[in-house]
Scaffold this active site. Structure first.
Site, PDB file in Angstrom:
ATOM      1  N   SER A 138       1.064  -1.147  -0.070  1.00  0.00           N
ATOM      2  CA  SER A 138       0.128   0.118  -0.031  1.00  0.00           C
ATOM      3  C   SER A 138       0.354   1.364  -0.130  1.00  0.00           C
ATOM      4  CB  SER A 138      -0.868   0.458   0.794  1.00  0.00           C
ATOM      5  OG  SER A 138      -1.925  -0.917   0.478  1.00  0.00           O
ATOM      6  N   VAL A 139       2.328   1.193  -0.133  1.00  0.00           N
ATOM      7  CA  VAL A 139       3.094   2.182  -0.307  1.00  0.00           C
ATOM      8  C   VAL A 139       2.652   2.670  -1.503  1.00  0.00           C
ATOM      9  CG1 VAL A 139       5.222   3.153  -0.327  1.00  0.00           C
ATOM     10  CG2 VAL A 139       4.440   1.654   1.134  1.00  0.00           C
TER      11      VAL A 139
END
Length: 412
Positions: A138-139
């Site tokens: 999810s970066v």
């Protein structure tokens, strides 16, 4: 053999789960018991993920994020490895830990620390090497949110418009009356759950549609990302509360693609990868019809993720050029109202805003991925990991005080 115990479960610890020792995916072909595949649903299983997160493009289809020809941008080195390794801090359970030992305890695959733009610390563990892209999970959202916020500032997008204004395909879905800003800030009311351990959750259905998880015999559900998004319905009221849902990022990126005519991979290459002088190509996992997964699909090298972090620390400027509008960075740093989240955090344009003493903003991903940007310490930390727990509940016991201690030392 070392073990970690939590919530009634036992896992190999950071040393015992080293993928080099466990021998995943070696020989031609690998022995059956050492294979990692989508079909066997082992890609995101522990301890297999200690190998797979550094080799995602060998396991599923991807699209390249091109760095373009030419020499990469240069990091000046100012070595502080010994000083940082010896740093001690107290985790939230009251244990005193050394910095270097804590990295292994927390299943670190690699870490880079920048101070005032200089590379002061860099270490690799397990399957990761400097040239290998690692799954960011999810970066990826923070990359997408930064580009979207830049487009809003440049009047390419209007964040007060509804999603259905841009995407008629989502009329009748949960996003029909949600504004683009509500999507960007995860303030939508959707009948979708993000519980990775629950086979019936929305995120599991999303992953099956996108090709990240095997489909059972007789599967007749959505077979692409966009097909799945059109099944999500509304639950609650938009704009009232923060509710973290990966599907919002994919809707936001669908809007960007529709308006610009450029895929997410092309937007990353044009807006970030090429201007930053990245040294390795990145890549994005794609669904069965080639749509990049903006919610969690990026893999990048540690140093290239550090370049992105330094861009944000420097208010969108890189080598004398304004790559991202400074307003976008300031807007993220100010954050949305912190009361919407627990722990003093707020969330803005797909970034976590800590409001801590270092003024840090974070990009976070499951299994321990972290980009920690601390302006008050002039510090950027990039950490890749393969922690057995998807959410940050366990890893933050170590990582949160570790980042603060490092920032205090460098600020010193």
């Amino acid at each position: 053999m070392g073990m970690l115990e939590f919530d009634g479960h036992r896992y190999l610890d950071g040393r015992a789960s080293d993928p080099r020792d466990l021998g995943w995916m070696r020989d031609a072909p690998p022995p059956v018991e050492k294979r990692i595949t989508i079909e066997s649903d082992t890609v995101l299983q522990f301890p297999q993920m200690r190998w797979s997160l550094s080799h995602m493009r060998e396991l599923m289809p991807t699209v390249n994020v091109w760095r373009k020809p030419g020499a990469p941008s240069h990091f000046e080195r100012h070595e502080k490895t010994g000083e940082i390794d010896a740093l001690t801090f107290t985790d939230t359970n009251g244990r005193t830990l050394r910095f270097d030992e804590a990295l292994i305890d927390n299943y670190t695959d690699g870490i880079v620390v920048l101070h005032r733009g200089r590379l002061v610390y860099e270490r690799y563990f397990g399957a990761l090497e400097p040239h290998l892209p690692h799954a960011c999970h999810s970066v990826t959202k923070s990359y997408a949110g930064t580009v979207a916020a830049a487009f809003v500032h440049e009047d390419v997008l209007n964040d007060t418009k509804t999603v259905a204004y841009y995407l008629p395909e989502l009329q009748g879905t949960g996003w029909e009356d949600a504004t683009l800003r509500q999507v960007m800030d995860m303030q939508t009311g959707l009948a979708y759950t993000e519980v990775y351990e629950d086979e019936r959750s929305g995120v599991r259905a999303y992953m099956r549609a996108c090709g990240w998880r095997p489909r059972p015999v007789g599967y007749d559900g959505p077979k692409t990302l966009c097909d799945y998004l059109q099944t999500v319905r509304k639950e609650g009221t938009h704009g009232e509360t923060f509710d973290y849902k990966t599907v919002n990022t994919d809707v936001m990126t669908w809007v960007m693609t529709r308006v610009t005519g450029r895929s997410f991979a092309e937007l990353l290459q044009e807006r970030l990868w090429a201007p930053l002088g990245c040294e390795e190509d990145g890549y994005l996992t794609i669904d069965p019809v080639g749509t990049p997964l903006a919610g969690a699909g990026l893999s990048a090298s540690l140093r290239d993720l550090a370049r992105f972090g330094e861009l944000i620390r420097c208010e969108g400027a890189w080598n004398g050029k304004q790559v991202i509008p400074a307003f976008v960075v300031h807007d993220v740093q100010n954050g949305d109202h912190p009361a919407k989240l627990s722990g003093g955090y707020s969330y803005r344009s797909q970034w976590w805003v800590t409001h801590d003493e270092l003024g840090a903003v974070e990009a976070r991903g499951i299994h321990g991925q972290r980009l920690y940007i601390a302006p008050e310490a002039e510090m950027v930390v990039v950490r890749f990991a393969s922690h057995p727990f998807a959410n940050s509940q366990v890893g933050d016991i170590i990582t949160t005080p570790q980042m603060l201690a490092l920032g205090r030392m460098l600020r010193g």
